[in-house]
Design an enzyme around this catalytic site. Structure first.
Site, short mmCIF file in Angstrom:
data_model
loop_
_atom_site.label_atom_id
_atom_site.label_comp_id
_atom_site.label_asym_id
_atom_site.label_seq_id
_atom_site.Cartn_x
_atom_site.Cartn_y
_atom_site.Cartn_z
N ARG A 93 6.06 3.55 7.17
CA ARG A 93 6.59 3.02 8.15
C ARG A 93 7.95 2.29 7.80
O ARG A 93 8.21 2.14 6.70
CB ARG A 93 5.74 1.98 8.75
CG ARG A 93 5.23 0.78 8.00
CD ARG A 93 4.47 -0.18 8.64
NE ARG A 93 4.49 -1.45 8.19
CZ ARG A 93 4.45 -2.60 8.62
NH1 ARG A 93 3.82 -2.51 9.94
NH2 ARG A 93 4.40 -3.62 7.92
N THR A 97 11.92 -1.18 11.72
CA THR A 97 11.48 -0.94 13.31
C THR A 97 9.91 -1.11 13.27
O THR A 97 9.56 -1.08 14.29
CB THR A 97 11.95 0.36 13.75
OG1 THR A 97 11.37 1.34 12.97
CG2 THR A 97 13.44 0.43 13.44
N ASP A 191 0.50 -6.57 1.40
CA ASP A 191 0.78 -5.03 1.41
C ASP A 191 -0.17 -4.49 0.64
O ASP A 191 -0.21 -4.61 -0.68
CB ASP A 191 2.34 -4.71 1.05
CG ASP A 191 2.56 -3.30 1.39
OD1 ASP A 191 1.97 -2.38 0.66
OD2 ASP A 191 3.67 -3.00 2.04
N ASP A 194 1.21 -1.72 -2.10
CA ASP A 194 1.62 -2.32 -3.22
C ASP A 194 0.71 -3.29 -3.95
O ASP A 194 0.93 -3.16 -5.36
CB ASP A 194 2.77 -3.48 -2.69
CG ASP A 194 4.24 -2.78 -2.25
OD1 ASP A 194 4.31 -1.61 -2.52
OD2 ASP A 194 4.93 -3.63 -1.58
N1 URA Z 1 0.20 -2.25 5.93
C1 URA Z 1 -0.30 -3.28 4.99
O1 URA Z 1 -0.31 -2.85 3.71
N2 URA Z 1 -0.35 -4.43 5.24
C2 URA Z 1 -0.25 -4.98 6.46
O2 URA Z 1 -0.23 -6.23 6.83
C3 URA Z 1 0.49 -3.94 7.58
C4 URA Z 1 0.56 -2.67 7.17
#
Ligand code: URA
Length: 200
Positions: A93, A97, A191, A194
């Site tokens: 993503r 956007t 995330d 991450d």
């Molecule tokens: N991807 C993620 O890792 N965390 C989110 O909150 C949304 C998408």
């Protein structure tokens, strides 16, 4: 146990080691539940000593993780679906956007009757999942045979997927009320990729 593992993932003070352990354990539990849910069809077999009633799974399951966080769920599912074919979708993503771009697609030949387990731990806007469903439907997969597995979804994400694709099945461990401006799930866990892969 699932809620306890999810809480470890949500906690901002969880170390990478413990995040990884909890995510792997949760992925195994989700995979186990998916396996337990499958219908087993009766057939007759022969043991070395005689005839016996046997059971087998008739559905052909294809595992489709969405890169990269979906790989974490894949590990858990492979414990129970060890010989399943695997299709990979790479959708990243755009952080500005929040729209997903397809950068990798490697899917085995699919039959109309195949069942897809679509794996993505975090369902925020639902955009990535909707794009994945669109790709799978183009490959002749029936909507009712697509089952999405995740760890946390936003209510908005689920609504958006169900609006466009009412027949897909969705199973998540946690359902959260909000998305922030950057389209992260709130409270969520941050995330996922991450924290799991260590790219923070
Ligand atoms: N991807 C993620 O890792 N965390 C989110 O909150 C949304 C998408």
């Amino acid at each position: 146990m699932k809620k306890a593992l999810l809480s470890i993932l949500r906690d901002k003070n969880t170390s990478r080691l413990h995040f990884r352990q909890a995510a792997d354990q949760l992925a195994s539990l989700i995979g186990a539940e998916a396996a337990l849910d499958l219908q087993e069809k009766e057939y007759s077999l022969e043991t070395p000593l005689g005839k016996a009633r046997g059971y087998r799974i008739e559905e052909n399951i294809i595992l489709v993780p969405v890169l990269r966080s979906g790989l974490v769920l894949l590990h858990g599912f492979l414990k129970y679906f060890s010989d399943a074919k695997i299709g990979i979708l790479g959708l990243k993503r755009d952080e500005k956007t929040a729209k997903a771009n397809l950068y990798y697609k490697n899917i085995p030949d699919l039959k109309k009757t195949d069942h897809i387990f679509l794996l993505d731990p975090m369902i925020a806007t639902g955009g990535t999942i909707k794009d994945s469903i669109k790709i799978l439907k183009k490959e002749k997969i029936q909507e009712k045979n697509i089952h999405i597995f995740g760890i946390i979804a936003s209510e908005e994400g689920i609504r958006s997927i169900k609006k466009e694709y009412p027949h897909v099945k969705i199973d998540v461990v946690g359902l959260d009320p909000k998305l922030n401006q950057a389209k992260y799930i709130v409270p969520g866990l941050g995330d996922f990729g991450d924290r799991y892969f260590g790219t923070i």
